[in-house]
Write a protein that holds these residues in place. Structure first.
Motif, mmCIF file in Angstrom:
data_model
loop_
_atom_site.group_PDB
_atom_site.id
_atom_site.type_symbol
_atom_site.label_atom_id
_atom_site.label_comp_id
_atom_site.label_asym_id
_atom_site.label_seq_id
_atom_site.Cartn_x
_atom_site.Cartn_y
_atom_site.Cartn_z
ATOM 1 N N ALA A 89 0.655 -1.344 -0.049
ATOM 2 C CA ALA A 89 0.015 0.243 -0.067
ATOM 3 C C ALA A 89 0.759 1.396 0.004
ATOM 4 O O ALA A 89 0.431 2.258 0.581
ATOM 5 N N VAL A 91 1.879 3.354 -2.509
ATOM 6 C CA VAL A 91 1.277 4.368 -3.076
ATOM 7 C C VAL A 91 0.118 4.951 -2.642
ATOM 8 O O VAL A 91 -0.103 6.169 -2.292
ATOM 9 N N THR A 92 -0.805 4.231 -1.987
ATOM 10 C CA THR A 92 -2.008 4.786 -1.358
ATOM 11 C C THR A 92 -1.454 5.510 -0.003
ATOM 12 O O THR A 92 -2.129 6.675 0.279
ATOM 13 N N GLY A 168 -7.962 1.593 -1.608
ATOM 14 C CA GLY A 168 -6.602 1.712 -2.361
ATOM 15 C C GLY A 168 -5.859 0.623 -2.210
ATOM 16 O O GLY A 168 -5.183 -0.067 -3.083
ATOM 17 N N GLU A 172 -4.256 -1.746 -5.302
ATOM 18 C CA GLU A 172 -2.861 -1.539 -5.243
ATOM 19 C C GLU A 172 -1.838 -2.759 -5.547
ATOM 20 O O GLU A 172 -1.157 -3.273 -6.321
ATOM 21 N N ARG A 177 1.837 -1.038 -8.467
ATOM 22 C CA ARG A 177 1.982 0.425 -8.086
ATOM 23 C C ARG A 177 1.712 1.277 -9.423
ATOM 24 O O ARG A 177 0.925 2.284 -9.268
ATOM 25 N N PHE A 180 -1.810 1.136 -10.415
ATOM 26 C CA PHE A 180 -2.981 1.703 -9.588
ATOM 27 C C PHE A 180 -2.666 3.126 -9.785
ATOM 28 O O PHE A 180 -4.099 3.989 -9.831
ATOM 29 N N LEU A 181 -1.553 3.544 -9.547
ATOM 30 C CA LEU A 181 -1.306 5.019 -9.721
ATOM 31 C C LEU A 181 -2.172 5.686 -11.031
ATOM 32 O O LEU A 181 -2.811 6.705 -10.930
ATOM 33 N N TYR A 184 -5.684 5.866 -10.702
ATOM 34 C CA TYR A 184 -6.077 7.067 -9.832
ATOM 35 C C TYR A 184 -5.992 8.272 -10.467
ATOM 36 O O TYR A 184 -7.211 9.098 -10.284
#
Length: 315
Positions: A89, A91-92, A168, A172, A177, A180-181, A184
Motif C-alpha cells: 500500500a 502508493v496509497t 486503495g 494497489e 503500483r 494503480f497510480l 487513480y
C-alpha cells in the motif's frame, strides 16, 4: 622416480603437487591458476563456465540460474502485477500524505492557494475580464491534477481519505503500483474534465472525489471479475453518492459555497470502471498492450472533453 616408489600424495589443503598452484575445488588433483569471478574458488578447465567477464564455477552458475528461475516463477496477480512481498500500500499512503499536506496548506497556512490549485474556470463571469482558469487554455490544465489534492473542509477530506484507505491497498496489490497510480490519476482527471465539459464557463470545484469514485468503479469490476460479493462496495458507493449531493455546490471562485461537484464523481466512476475493465480482462498473452491501450484511451477521452468544453464556451 623408480617405478616401485610410491607417488607423492596430494596435499590436504587442495594445492597441486608440482607448481604450488591451487587445485580445482571439485578436482583437487588438478592445478589451476583460474578462479571463479563470483566466489573466487579455483576451477579447472572442465569446471570453467564462461561468463561476461572471466569464468564462473558450476555452483555459482546453477545458483544464479535458480534465482533467476525463481524470479520468473514469482506469482502474479490477475492483472499481471508481481505479488507484493512487502508493503502493498505504498502508493496509497503517499497519496494520503500528499492530500493531508495540501489540506493543511490550503486550509490553515495559505488559504489563497485554494484558488491557485483548485478547478477554476470562467469565460464571461461578472467582474472577471476575459477567460480564466481552465477555460484559458492548456497553460491552466494543470488544475485538473492539483484540484484533486485540494479539499473544502474536514468532513470532505476525512471522507475521501477514509475511502482511499479502504479501497486503495486492495487495488494497489492487485494492479501493482504503476497501474494503480495510473488508474487513480486518470479517474481524477476524467472527473474534473467531465465537470468542466458540463459546467465550463463558471466553476470552482475541488477534491479527490473523482479519483475515489474511480477506485469504487474499479473495485466493482475487480469484485465482478473475481466473483466476490459486492455488498461492501455498493454500500460505500451509496454513502459517497449521498454525501456528493448533500454537499453539492459549484459556485464561482471566491464564494462561500462548499464546492463538491457530483459531475466529477460520475466522470471518475465511469473512467475508473472503464480502465479497470481493460486491466482486469486483458488477455494474458497481450496483457501489457491492452492495458496500455486502456490508459491511452482514457487520456484521449480526457483531452477530448477539455477541447469540446473549451469550444462550447462563449466568445
Amino acid at each position: 622416480m623408480h617405478p616401485e616408489e610410491p607417488g607423492r600424495p596430494t596435499p590436504a589443503d587442495g594445492r597441486g603437487a608440482g607448481s604450488g598452484l591451487p587445485g580445482c575445488y571439485r578436482h583437487p588433483e588438478r592445478e589451476t591458476g583460474v578462479g571463479c569471478t563470483r566466489c573466487g574458488r579455483p576451477v579447472c578447465p572442465e569446471c570453467m563456465v564462461p561468463a561476461a567477464v572471466g569464468f564462473q564455477c558450476p555452483d555459482c552458475v546453477h545458483g544464479t540460474a535458480a534465482r533467476e528461475e525463481r524470479a520468473r516463477q514469482r506469482p502474479r496477480t490477475s492483472a499481471g502485477a508481481l505479488l507484493a512481498l512487502g508493503d502493498g500500500a505504498l502508493v496509497t499512503k503517499v497519496l494520503i500524505g500528499i492530500n493531508l499536506a495540501v489540506f493543511l496548506l490550503t486550509q490553515y497556512l495559505a488559504p489563497e492557494w485554494q484558488l491557485r490549485l483548485g478547478m477554476v474556470s470562467w469565460a464571461s463571469a461578472p467582474n472577471l475580464p476575459g477567460r480564466g482558469g481552465v477555460a484559458q487554455g492548456p497553460t491552466e490544465w494543470y488544475r485538473l491534477v492539483t484540484a484533486m489534492f485540494v479539499h473544502a473542509g474536514l468532513l470532505h477530506i476525512a471522507t475521501n481519505m477514509f475511502s482511499l484507505w479502504v479501497l486503495g491497498p486492495q487495488l494497489e496489490r492487485v494492479l501493482g503500483r504503476l497501474r494503480f497510480l495510473a488508474l487513480y490519476l486518470l479517474s481524477g482527471l476524467a472527473g474534473n474534465a467531465f465537470a468542466y465539459l458540463l459546467v465550463g464557463g463558471e466553476m470552482f470545484t475541488v477534491g479527490a472525489s473523482g479519483a475515489i469514485f474511480g477506485l469504487l468503479g474499479a473495485t466493482a469490476v475487480l469484485f465482478k471479475a473475481t466473483r466476490t460479493p459486492m455488498q461492501p462496495v455498493i454500500a460505500l458507493l451509496v454513502v459517497n453518492l449521498v454525501l456528493s449531493f448533500a454537499l453539492h455546490g459549484n459556485g464561482p471562485a471566491g464564494s462561500n459555497t462548499i464546492n463538491i461537484d457530483w459531475r466529477a464523481h460520475v466522470g471518475g466512476l465511469v473512467m475508473g470502471a472503464a480502465v479497470a475493465i481493460g486491466m482486469f480482462y486483458a488477455p494474458r498473452e497481450r496483457r501489457n498492450l491492452v492495458q496500455g491501450l486502456a490508459v491511452a484511451g482514457g487520456v484521449a477521452v480526457v483531452l477530448l472533453m477539455l477541447l469540446v468544453g473549451t469550444a462550447r464556451l462563449p466568445g
